[in-house]
Motif scaffolding. Structure first.
Motif: not given
Length: 423
Positions: A41-52, A64-65
């Motif tokens: 859950q943590l890394w999903l949040s990071l990968v989808q973070d707009s700033t990152f 989904e992917e």
């Protein structure tokens, strides 16, 4: 109460606010937090973070992917994305995948000049025939802003990280008697609603406006014509000014300097025509530089009196609030030896060697307090013939018929790991 005894859901919410560097550090030094720092859950949040994603010019995320990948694959994807997709040519050198997004512009009637804004989500168009500036959201091909603009209009845009807010600076020429005067205007735009409001208007045309300018947050900075820093390269980041300039001593070293914005507070005055004229006539104040370094590679200074260096500042994807500072320029040649002079005299038709150039990469980490020390660290230095040797763009925008195609290049997903079974 110790930090690591908080409930797991609270710790997870806190880590979701952190950057990649902090998460990896926590998982490496704290065994009790390693389990939470390795949660999917943590890394999903990071990968989808707009700033990152904006720091790496990544395409829109596919939840989904992303959800179909394991935690280890998400971590590997983050690491490979930071490294970059590598060169496109020769064929086969890059293991990148390409996501093409199309922006139809058939109604324009012409091919306006365009510039992809930092983050690779928004694109700025300048239509000369329609005398307008447009900003489009590439991800959904939606026009989010337009403004009347004559030819030779100067436009600079600051995108507020993590939001859909932008501040647009416009310097428009005054078409009267070819006076080369400009009107200066700044407005704030909400790309979600399309609403905008004026935040600054100079109130009078000026001919003292220079060519080096930058805008960030609530600050706008420009050099004035005939000023001593007119040839400086300037970039603004939150709270600081990053610049390069030629040292006035006999060595003529190029200097990379970083200055806190609040160091200039004693010189801030209300901006009026009379005040501006008075400031231009007096001697400029001594620049209160926070940190500086002489630019050079292999014991040779970078840049010359006639050739300036190129300065690029981008957000650091691993450390939130930190920046990558790249400086590219020609090296000052070393004194020629006696044998070299003899060789040049004998070899009349000798092909001249290409200019020696160097690329220096720094990481700048601002301090959070007024009394803390900023960190400017040299990460790498290498000799190159051009910036294309080490600059592998993630987006190469191009025209195709009546549309602009924006291809997003990113590293391929790592191969799925086969679980090991213990016999």
């Amino acid at each position: 109460m110790p930090f690591d005894v908080l409930p797991e859901d609270v710790l997870l919410s806190i880590l979701c606010l952190c950057d990649v560097y902090t998460i990896l550090t926590v998982s490496a030094i704290n065994k009790s937090l390693r389990h939470i720092a390795s949660s999917k859950q943590l890394w999903l949040s990071l990968v989808q973070d707009s700033t990152f994603r904006a720091a790496l010019d990544l395409p829109p995320p596919d939840p989904e992917e992303l959800g179909s990948h394991s935690t280890e694959e998400l971590i590997d994807f983050v690491k490979s994305s930071v490294i970059g997709p590598g060169p496109m040519w020769p064929r086969g050198c890059s293991s990148a995948t390409v996501t093409d997004l199309e922006l139809p512009l058939d109604e324009m009637g012409d091919r306006p000049a365009f510039r992809l804004l930092p983050g690779a989500r928004y694109i700025l168009l300048h239509s000369i025939t329609q005398a307008k500036l447009y900003i489009y959201d590439v991800w959904n091909a939606r026009r989010v802003w337009e403004h009347a603009a004559e030819d030779h209009t100067i436009c600079q845009i600051d995108l507020v990280p993590g939001t859909s807010i932008a501040r647009v600076f416009l310097a428009q020429p005054v078409p009267v008697d070819y006076s080369e005067q400009h009107t200066l205007h700044i407005e704030e735009v909400d790309f979600t609603t399309g609403l905008s409001r004026q935040t600054f208007e100079l109130g009078f045309p000026t001919s003292s406006f220079g060519t080096a300018y930058a805008i960030v947050g609530d600050y706008f900075l420009c050099t004035m014509l005939y000023s001593l820093v007119y040839d400086a390269k300037i970039e603004l980041i939150p709270g600081h000014i990053i610049s390069t300039y030629l040292e006035s001593s006999a060595t003529y070293h190029q200097i990379l300097a970083i200055t806190r914005l609040d160091a200039f507070t004693t010189y801030w005055q209300p901006l009026t025509e009379a005040c501006l004229t008075a400031q231009l006539k007096r001697e400029p104040p001594t620049t209160p530089i926070t940190v500086k370094t002489a630019l050079g590679y292999d014991n040779r200074p970078l840049g010359t009196r006639s050739v300036t260096v190129h300065l690029t500042v981008t957000p650091n994807a691993l450390r939130r609030g930190a920046y990558n500072v790249d400086v590219h320029g020609g090296e000052i040649a070393a004194p020629e030896t006696i044998m070299g002079k003899i060789s040049n005299f004998i070899t009349v038709n000798r092909t001249p060697s290409p200019a020696r150039q160097a690329l220096l990469s720094y990481r700048f980490t601002p301090t959070l307090s007024c009394k803390g020390e900023c960190q400017l660290r040299l990460i790498s230095g290498q000799r190159v013939f051009s910036t294309t040797e080490t600059s592998f763009p993630r987006t190469i925008t191009q025209w195709s018929g009546g549309s602009i195609i924006v291809p997003y290049r990113q590293q391929e997903w790592p191969m799925r790991r086969v679980p090991k079974y213990v016999k």
